[in-house]
Design a protein around this motif. Structure first.
Motif, PDB file in Angstrom:
ATOM      1  N   THR A 107       0.925  -1.322  -0.063  1.00 29.14           N
ATOM      2  CA  THR A 107       0.013  -0.045   0.081  1.00 29.14           C
ATOM      3  C   THR A 107       0.786   1.265   0.077  1.00 29.14           C
ATOM      4  OG1 THR A 107      -0.243  -0.186   2.544  1.00 29.14           O
ATOM      5  CG2 THR A 107      -1.986  -1.037   1.196  1.00 29.14           C
ATOM      6  N   ASP A 174      -9.462  -3.281  -6.660  1.00 29.65           N
ATOM      7  CA  ASP A 174      -8.087  -2.774  -6.626  1.00 29.65           C
ATOM      8  C   ASP A 174      -8.079  -2.275  -5.188  1.00 29.65           C
ATOM      9  OD1 ASP A 174      -5.481  -1.705  -6.361  1.00 29.65           O
ATOM     10  OD2 ASP A 174      -5.939  -0.199  -7.718  1.00 29.65           O
ATOM     11  N   ARG A 176      -5.738  -1.681  -3.152  1.00 27.57           N
ATOM     12  CA  ARG A 176      -4.678  -0.646  -3.075  1.00 27.57           C
ATOM     13  C   ARG A 176      -5.350   0.729  -3.132  1.00 27.57           C
ATOM     14  NH1 ARG A 176       0.279  -3.494  -5.888  1.00 27.57           N
ATOM     15  NH2 ARG A 176       0.684  -4.825  -4.478  1.00 27.57           N
ATOM     16  N   TRP A 177      -6.302   1.044  -4.200  1.00 26.73           N
ATOM     17  CA  TRP A 177      -7.212   2.107  -4.302  1.00 26.73           C
ATOM     18  C   TRP A 177      -7.879   2.272  -3.201  1.00 26.73           C
ATOM     19  CZ3 TRP A 177      -6.928   6.503  -6.131  1.00 26.73           C
ATOM     20  CH2 TRP A 177      -7.805   7.276  -6.504  1.00 26.73           C
ATOM     21  N   LYS A 180      -5.887   3.838  -0.260  1.00 29.48           N
ATOM     22  CA  LYS A 180      -5.971   5.273  -0.517  1.00 29.48           C
ATOM     23  C   LYS A 180      -6.963   6.012  -0.246  1.00 29.48           C
ATOM     24  CE  LYS A 180      -1.915   4.815  -3.791  1.00 29.48           C
ATOM     25  NZ  LYS A 180      -1.207   5.314  -5.194  1.00 29.48           N
ATOM     26  N   LEU A 181      -8.067   5.568  -0.622  1.00 28.97           N
ATOM     27  CA  LEU A 181      -9.189   6.519  -0.304  1.00 28.97           C
ATOM     28  C   LEU A 181      -9.546   6.526   1.139  1.00 28.97           C
ATOM     29  CD1 LEU A 181     -11.979   4.605  -3.043  1.00 28.97           C
ATOM     30  CD2 LEU A 181     -10.678   7.044  -3.208  1.00 28.97           C
ATOM     31  N   HIS A 189     -16.057   8.791  -1.882  1.00 26.05           N
ATOM     32  CA  HIS A 189     -15.631   7.864  -2.928  1.00 26.05           C
ATOM     33  C   HIS A 189     -15.355   6.231  -2.801  1.00 26.05           C
ATOM     34  CE1 HIS A 189     -14.046  11.157  -5.503  1.00 26.05           C
ATOM     35  NE2 HIS A 189     -14.275  11.769  -4.190  1.00 26.05           N
ATOM     36  N   TYR A 193     -16.960   3.231  -4.686  1.00 30.99           N
ATOM     37  CA  TYR A 193     -16.100   2.028  -5.348  1.00 30.99           C
ATOM     38  C   TYR A 193     -16.643   0.833  -4.816  1.00 30.99           C
ATOM     39  CZ  TYR A 193     -12.195  -0.309  -7.123  1.00 30.99           C
ATOM     40  OH  TYR A 193     -11.403  -1.361  -7.712  1.00 30.99           O
TER      41      TYR A 193
END
Length: 382
Positions: A107, A174, A176-177, A180-181, A189, A193
């Motif tokens: 990450t 994903d 990892r996204w 990050k969020l 967001h 997702y």
């Protein structure tokens, strides 16, 4: 013999016989010696370990006679798995085989990675033998509701479906996204997702593909159940009869909630059977003892010995296991021809549990992020 129903498993906590314990220990000792011989012999060895051999204070080829002798190795450093060249992990004896690379973590910074050839297929073929046939019917199609990309899980679940004669439908996710969020605090967001992932799953389940089995992480299973409820249907009505799941958020409290509220009751009432697993890229899959209302949904995992070993060790003396029922850190050893990892300290902790009739070696319960690291752990979709 493959269990046909959950009732065919011995009740949780059933101890193994002395013979089972003895045979399991003999198999582990033999696997440890064979694995070390393979990875440190000049003709078959792994370049990483052949080079590391000169730094060791002992000769692995002549001084490893049983599993306990692996304590002679220094603590495995996870930084060794970051960066390349990744070919240094491919044993000479397997150099002509097609090689996969799977990533874990990452990450932030360079992710840890491991090579794989057939281990993931072997691990999931063995896991297949533990699934009750009436809830995971042969020939049924599967839904893979989990991470995609450079992770072993997607290919492993797809192999499991194919091994059982079915076809696997995968979503695009994903993690990892997601992390990050979360770190950015973009919760709207994140919600969109998650909805995007659930929409993909609902589309598969309602498209007439005869999907009866699935993998999902706890959070995604819960979100899928809620998404189906909003559409006036449920997992059972969509045809799902068997679920396997995994992750440190797989707790007795969540399991009770999921079984009683989301599924509509235990398997004999709802028709939906769920089995928890604890696994990662290095270990494969640790199976659980039966998880039932009668044992308060307690979840106890046992590693896939002799291919991998889980020990619950003292936080400060990591060569010593804690007494049964006591809390310690999860320590993993991987013992296959593809990969040798002695004494990898996981980012998890839990309680040491005694051997079980179906898995006659130690187990671990209450798995959760390692308390001394937990502040820096983002669980995300898991």
């Amino acid at each position: 013999m493959t269990p046909q129903t959950p009732a065919d498993f011995a009740p949780p906590g059933t101890p193994p016989t002395d013979q089972q314990l003895s045979e399991a220990r003999a198999a582990l000792d033999a696997q440890a010696v064979e694995t070390v011989q393979w990875h440190f012999h000049e003709s078959t060895g792994c370049p990483f370990w052949l080079e590391k051999k000169s730094e060791l204070s002992f000769d692995p080829l002549t001084e490893v006679h049983c599993y306990d002798d692996l304590k002679k190795f220094p603590e495995f450093e996870d930084e060794w798995l970051r960066g390349g060249p990744v070919r240094r992990w491919v044993p000479k004896g397997l150099a002509d085989k097609p090689v996969y690379v799977f990533e874990t973590g990452g990450t932030t910074g360079v992710p840890k990675s491991r090579i794989a050839i057939d281990d993931f297929r072997t691990d999931y073929s063995l896991f297949s033998d533990t699934l009750p046939e009436n809830h995971f019917p042969r020939g049924a199609n599967w839904l893979m509701l989990g991470p995609s990309g450079p992770r072993r899980l997607r290919l492993a679940v797809e192999h499991l479906a194919q091994h059982r004669g079915g076809i696997c439908f995968c979503i695009d996710l994903d993690p990892r996204w997601v992390v990050k969020l979360i770190k950015k605090g973009w919760m709207d967001h994140l919600e969109e997702y998650k909805k995007h992932c659930i929409d993909q799953a609902v589309t598969v389940l309602t498209a007439g593909h005869d999907v009866k089995c699935m993998f999902g992480t706890p959070k995604l299973i819960e979100s899928l159940c809620l998404g189906l409820e909003e559409r006036g249907t449920s997992l059972a009505e969509c045809g799902i009869t068997g679920i396997f799941s995994g992750g440190t958020e797989f707790t007795p409290q969540w399991t009770r909630f999921c079984v009683e509220e989301m599924f509509g009751g235990p398997p004999e009432k709802s028709g939906v059977y769920m089995t928890p697993t604890y696994g990662n890229t290095l270990m494969g899959l640790a199976c659980s003892e039966p998880v039932t209302q009668e044992n308060d949904y307690k979840i106890t995992y046992h590693a896939p010995q002799p291919r991998a070993v889980l020990e619950v060790v003292d936080f400060d003396d990591t060569n010593s296991v804690v007494p049964y029922g006591e809390t310690g850190r999860s320590k993993l050893t991987t013992l296959t021809k593809e990969f040798f990892v002695p004494g990898f300290l996981e980012r998890d902790e839990g309680e040491r549990e005694p051997p079980y009739a179906a898995y006659p070696w130690d187990g671990i319960s209450g798995v959760r992020p390692f308390s001394r690291l937990a502040g820096g752990t983002t669980v995300g979709v898991y």
